[in-house]
Design a protein around this motif. Structure first.
Motif, PDB file in Angstrom:
ATOM      1  N   LYS A   1       0.846  -1.192   0.000  1.00  0.00           N
ATOM      2  CA  LYS A   1       0.000   0.000   0.000  1.00  0.00           C
ATOM      3  C   LYS A   1       0.878   1.237   0.000  1.00  0.00           C
ATOM      4  CE  LYS A   1      -4.134  -1.468   2.511  1.00  0.00           C
ATOM      5  NZ  LYS A   1      -5.030  -1.117   3.616  1.00  0.00           N
ATOM      6  N   ALA A   2       0.376   2.312  -0.589  1.00  0.00           N
ATOM      7  CA  ALA A   2       1.038   3.601  -0.445  1.00  0.00           C
ATOM      8  C   ALA A   2       0.934   4.002   1.023  1.00  0.00           C
ATOM      9  CB  ALA A   2       0.366   4.650  -1.327  1.00  0.00           C
ATOM     10  N   PRO A   3       1.956   4.664   1.580  1.00  0.00           N
ATOM     11  CA  PRO A   3       1.909   5.032   2.997  1.00  0.00           C
ATOM     12  C   PRO A   3       0.691   5.867   3.390  1.00  0.00           C
ATOM     13  CG  PRO A   3       4.150   5.163   2.223  1.00  0.00           C
ATOM     14  CD  PRO A   3       3.289   4.905   1.009  1.00  0.00           C
ATOM     15  N   ASP A   4       0.254   6.786   2.515  1.00  0.00           N
ATOM     16  CA  ASP A   4      -0.925   7.575   2.874  1.00  0.00           C
ATOM     17  C   ASP A   4      -2.201   6.731   2.832  1.00  0.00           C
ATOM     18  OD1 ASP A   4      -0.910   7.434   0.097  1.00  0.00           O
ATOM     19  OD2 ASP A   4      -0.953   9.599  -0.210  1.00  0.00           O
ATOM     20  N   ALA A   5      -2.268   5.772   1.916  1.00  0.00           N
ATOM     21  CA  ALA A   5      -3.417   4.854   1.870  1.00  0.00           C
ATOM     22  C   ALA A   5      -3.440   3.972   3.115  1.00  0.00           C
ATOM     23  CB  ALA A   5      -3.368   3.999   0.607  1.00  0.00           C
ATOM     24  N   PHE A   6      -2.267   3.543   3.565  1.00  0.00           N
ATOM     25  CA  PHE A   6      -2.145   2.760   4.802  1.00  0.00           C
ATOM     26  C   PHE A   6      -2.673   3.576   5.987  1.00  0.00           C
ATOM     27  CE2 PHE A   6       0.757   1.688   8.446  1.00  0.00           C
ATOM     28  CZ  PHE A   6       0.282   0.406   8.703  1.00  0.00           C
ATOM     29  N   TYR A   7      -2.258   4.834   6.065  1.00  0.00           N
ATOM     30  CA  TYR A   7      -2.676   5.708   7.164  1.00  0.00           C
ATOM     31  C   TYR A   7      -4.187   5.907   7.168  1.00  0.00           C
ATOM     32  CZ  TYR A   7      -3.028   9.867  10.127  1.00  0.00           C
ATOM     33  OH  TYR A   7      -3.375  10.761  11.111  1.00  0.00           O
ATOM     34  N   VAL A   8      -4.767   6.267   6.003  1.00  0.00           N
ATOM     35  CA  VAL A   8      -6.199   6.555   5.981  1.00  0.00           C
ATOM     36  C   VAL A   8      -7.033   5.291   6.209  1.00  0.00           C
ATOM     37  CG1 VAL A   8      -5.876   8.597   4.535  1.00  0.00           C
ATOM     38  CG2 VAL A   8      -6.575   6.467   3.466  1.00  0.00           C
TER      39      VAL A   8
ATOM     40  N   THR B   1     -11.619   4.877  13.672  1.00  0.00           N
ATOM     41  CA  THR B   1     -12.495   5.991  14.057  1.00  0.00           C
ATOM     42  C   THR B   1     -13.778   6.109  13.254  1.00  0.00           C
ATOM     43  OG1 THR B   1     -11.494   7.535  12.496  1.00  0.00           O
ATOM     44  CG2 THR B   1     -10.449   7.358  14.686  1.00  0.00           C
ATOM     45  N   GLY B   2     -13.814   5.500  12.067  1.00  0.00           N
ATOM     46  CA  GLY B   2     -14.953   5.699  11.175  1.00  0.00           C
ATOM     47  C   GLY B   2     -14.849   6.980  10.361  1.00  0.00           C
ATOM     48  N   ILE B   3     -13.756   7.721  10.516  1.00  0.00           N
ATOM     49  CA  ILE B   3     -13.558   8.967   9.769  1.00  0.00           C
ATOM     50  C   ILE B   3     -13.037   8.627   8.369  1.00  0.00           C
ATOM     51  CG2 ILE B   3     -12.224  11.117   9.636  1.00  0.00           C
ATOM     52  CD1 ILE B   3     -12.159  11.085  12.727  1.00  0.00           C
ATOM     53  N   VAL B   4     -13.705   9.163   7.364  1.00  0.00           N
ATOM     54  CA  VAL B   4     -13.336   8.899   5.977  1.00  0.00           C
ATOM     55  C   VAL B   4     -12.577  10.096   5.415  1.00  0.00           C
ATOM     56  CG1 VAL B   4     -14.188   8.432   3.648  1.00  0.00           C
ATOM     57  CG2 VAL B   4     -15.367   7.453   5.616  1.00  0.00           C
ATOM     58  N   VAL B   5     -11.325   9.859   5.027  1.00  0.00           N
ATOM     59  CA  VAL B   5     -10.530  10.816   4.270  1.00  0.00           C
ATOM     60  C   VAL B   5      -9.929  10.042   3.100  1.00  0.00           C
ATOM     61  CG1 VAL B   5     -10.047  12.313   6.258  1.00  0.00           C
ATOM     62  CG2 VAL B   5      -8.459  10.473   5.696  1.00  0.00           C
ATOM     63  N   LEU B   6      -9.443  10.736   2.097  1.00  0.00           N
ATOM     64  CA  LEU B   6      -8.900  10.059   0.917  1.00  0.00           C
ATOM     65  C   LEU B   6      -7.393  10.244   0.832  1.00  0.00           C
ATOM     66  CD1 LEU B   6     -11.591  11.048  -1.709  1.00  0.00           C
ATOM     67  CD2 LEU B   6     -11.356   8.882  -0.515  1.00  0.00           C
ATOM     68  N   PRO B   7      -6.663   9.192   0.451  1.00  0.00           N
ATOM     69  CA  PRO B   7      -5.209   9.322   0.338  1.00  0.00           C
ATOM     70  C   PRO B   7      -4.819  10.245  -0.801  1.00  0.00           C
ATOM     71  CG  PRO B   7      -5.921   7.168  -0.468  1.00  0.00           C
ATOM     72  CD  PRO B   7      -7.135   7.842   0.120  1.00  0.00           C
ATOM     73  N   GLY B   8      -3.797  11.054  -0.548  1.00  0.00           N
ATOM     74  CA  GLY B   8      -3.324  11.990  -1.563  1.00  0.00           C
ATOM     75  C   GLY B   8      -2.726  11.302  -2.770  1.00  0.00           C
TER      76      GLY B   8
ATOM     77  N   GLN C   1       0.852  13.581  -6.325  1.00  0.00           N
ATOM     78  CA  GLN C   1       1.629  14.375  -5.383  1.00  0.00           C
ATOM     79  C   GLN C   1       3.105  14.180  -5.699  1.00  0.00           C
ATOM     80  OE1 GLN C   1       0.534  12.899  -1.474  1.00  0.00           O
ATOM     81  NE2 GLN C   1       0.716  10.796  -2.110  1.00  0.00           N
ATOM     82  N   VAL C   2       3.933  15.042  -5.146  1.00  0.00           N
ATOM     83  CA  VAL C   2       5.373  14.938  -5.378  1.00  0.00           C
ATOM     84  C   VAL C   2       5.842  13.582  -4.849  1.00  0.00           C
ATOM     85  CG1 VAL C   2       7.628  15.912  -4.766  1.00  0.00           C
ATOM     86  CG2 VAL C   2       5.690  17.436  -5.231  1.00  0.00           C
ATOM     87  N   PRO C   3       6.571  12.825  -5.668  1.00  0.00           N
ATOM     88  CA  PRO C   3       7.044  11.509  -5.203  1.00  0.00           C
ATOM     89  C   PRO C   3       7.775  11.624  -3.866  1.00  0.00           C
ATOM     90  CG  PRO C   3       7.508  11.776  -7.541  1.00  0.00           C
ATOM     91  CD  PRO C   3       7.018  13.105  -7.045  1.00  0.00           C
ATOM     92  N   GLY C   4       7.469  10.670  -2.976  1.00  0.00           N
ATOM     93  CA  GLY C   4       8.089  10.661  -1.659  1.00  0.00           C
ATOM     94  C   GLY C   4       7.385  11.525  -0.634  1.00  0.00           C
ATOM     95  N   THR C   5       6.274  12.169  -1.029  1.00  0.00           N
ATOM     96  CA  THR C   5       5.466  12.933  -0.071  1.00  0.00           C
ATOM     97  C   THR C   5       4.113  12.252   0.058  1.00  0.00           C
ATOM     98  OG1 THR C   5       4.476  14.432  -1.718  1.00  0.00           O
ATOM     99  CG2 THR C   5       6.595  15.097  -0.737  1.00  0.00           C
ATOM    100  N   TRP C   6       3.477  12.447   1.212  1.00  0.00           N
ATOM    101  CA  TRP C   6       2.206  11.768   1.499  1.00  0.00           C
ATOM    102  C   TRP C   6       1.215  12.773   2.062  1.00  0.00           C
ATOM    103  CZ3 TRP C   6       3.217   7.722  -1.085  1.00  0.00           C
ATOM    104  CH2 TRP C   6       4.512   7.198  -1.090  1.00  0.00           C
ATOM    105  N   HIS C   7       0.003  12.713   1.575  1.00  0.00           N
ATOM    106  CA  HIS C   7      -1.052  13.636   1.986  1.00  0.00           C
ATOM    107  C   HIS C   7      -2.358  12.865   2.144  1.00  0.00           C
ATOM    108  CE1 HIS C   7       1.881  16.063  -0.230  1.00  0.00           C
ATOM    109  NE2 HIS C   7       1.447  17.099   0.464  1.00  0.00           N
ATOM    110  N   PHE C   8      -3.365  13.538   2.645  1.00  0.00           N
ATOM    111  CA  PHE C   8      -4.732  13.033   2.530  1.00  0.00           C
ATOM    112  C   PHE C   8      -5.669  14.214   2.357  1.00  0.00           C
ATOM    113  CE2 PHE C   8      -4.006  13.314   7.124  1.00  0.00           C
ATOM    114  CZ  PHE C   8      -5.148  13.941   7.603  1.00  0.00           C
ATOM    115  N   ARG C   9      -6.812  13.947   1.744  1.00  0.00           N
ATOM    116  CA  ARG C   9      -7.820  14.978   1.527  1.00  0.00           C
ATOM    117  C   ARG C   9      -8.908  14.826   2.566  1.00  0.00           C
ATOM    118  NH1 ARG C   9     -11.925  15.368  -3.533  1.00  0.00           N
ATOM    119  NH2 ARG C   9     -13.036  13.901  -2.227  1.00  0.00           N
ATOM    120  N   CYS C  10      -9.205  15.920   3.248  1.00  0.00           N
ATOM    121  CA  CYS C  10     -10.230  15.923   4.300  1.00  0.00           C
ATOM    122  C   CYS C  10     -11.257  17.004   3.973  1.00  0.00           C
ATOM    123  CB  CYS C  10      -9.560  16.200   5.645  1.00  0.00           C
ATOM    124  SG  CYS C  10     -10.707  16.325   7.026  1.00  0.00           S
TER     125      CYS C  10
END
Length: 201
Positions: A137-144, A151-158, A163-172
């Motif tokens: 999994k991508a690290p941000d996908a793993f996190y979300v 928690t039941g909180i839905v956010v989407l992996p960046g 995104q810039v390779p090697g950076t991780w985000h999520f959309r809230c």
């Protein structure tokens, strides 16, 4: 109005589902085409015309967005009051989330400017990145995914948005009701602290 060779060709899009009139509950939109010759504009309109039209309420809302009440109209005062109330609430929600994310270890969040989302950047421990890779999994996908399970909180992996390779985000989204944001922040902060403790180097 004629267009010369030096004019800039520009197509502008507006969606009523991403603003104070419709938020995400209504669908409709329009575009403006400037700086193109009549022949090119005709082809653009042809292509746009073959699409299915939006539903009736979407068409009505689009018309209202394009032609809102004007000073002197009977509904102008109530329209402006409602518009300002909605926009002020959206700004407060965005600020609450931005401040909350920036207070957490390993997260930075820019100010929301014109969207109904914030895109916090995750600065994950190496152990978390390795755990994500082990699961393919991508690290941000793993996190979300972990956030949703805990928690039941839905956010989407960046990683789904580019995104810039090697950076991780999520959309809230900033759309939860304003009075519910503190509870969302509290659950998210508790999860994040536990996540960072689990994977801290």
């Amino acid at each position: 109005m004629g267009y010369g060779e030096d004019d800039i060709a520009l197509v502008s899009f507006q969606s009523v589902s991403k603003g104070y009139c419709g938020e995400c509950g209504k669908r409709g939109g329009y575009m403006e085409v400037t700086g193109f010759s009549a022949d090119v504009r005709e082809q653009i309109y042809k292509v746009a015309s073959v699409n299915l039209c939006s539903n009736i309420s979407g068409q009505i809302l689009t018309s209202l967005v394009m032609n809102p009440p004007k000073v002197g109209d009977e509904s102008y005062e109530s329209y402006m009051a409602e518009k300002n109330k909605i926009l002020s609430s959206l700004a407060r929600r965005a600020k609450m989330l931005e401040d909350a994310f920036n207070s957490l270890e390993g997260i930075t969040c820019n100010k929301a400017e014109g969207a109904l989302y914030v895109f916090p950047r995750l600065h994950l421990p190496e152990k978390a990145i390795e755990a994500a890779k082990a699961l393919k999994k991508a690290p941000d996908a793993f996190y979300v995914s972990r956030l949703l399970q805990a928690t039941g909180i839905v956010v989407l992996p960046g990683s789904g948005f580019g995104q810039v390779p090697g950076t991780w985000h999520f959309r809230c989204s900033i759309l939860p009701q304003e009075e519910k944001i503190p509870a969302v922040v509290s659950r998210l902060a508790a999860f994040h602290e536990a996540f960072m403790a689990e994977f801290r180097d």
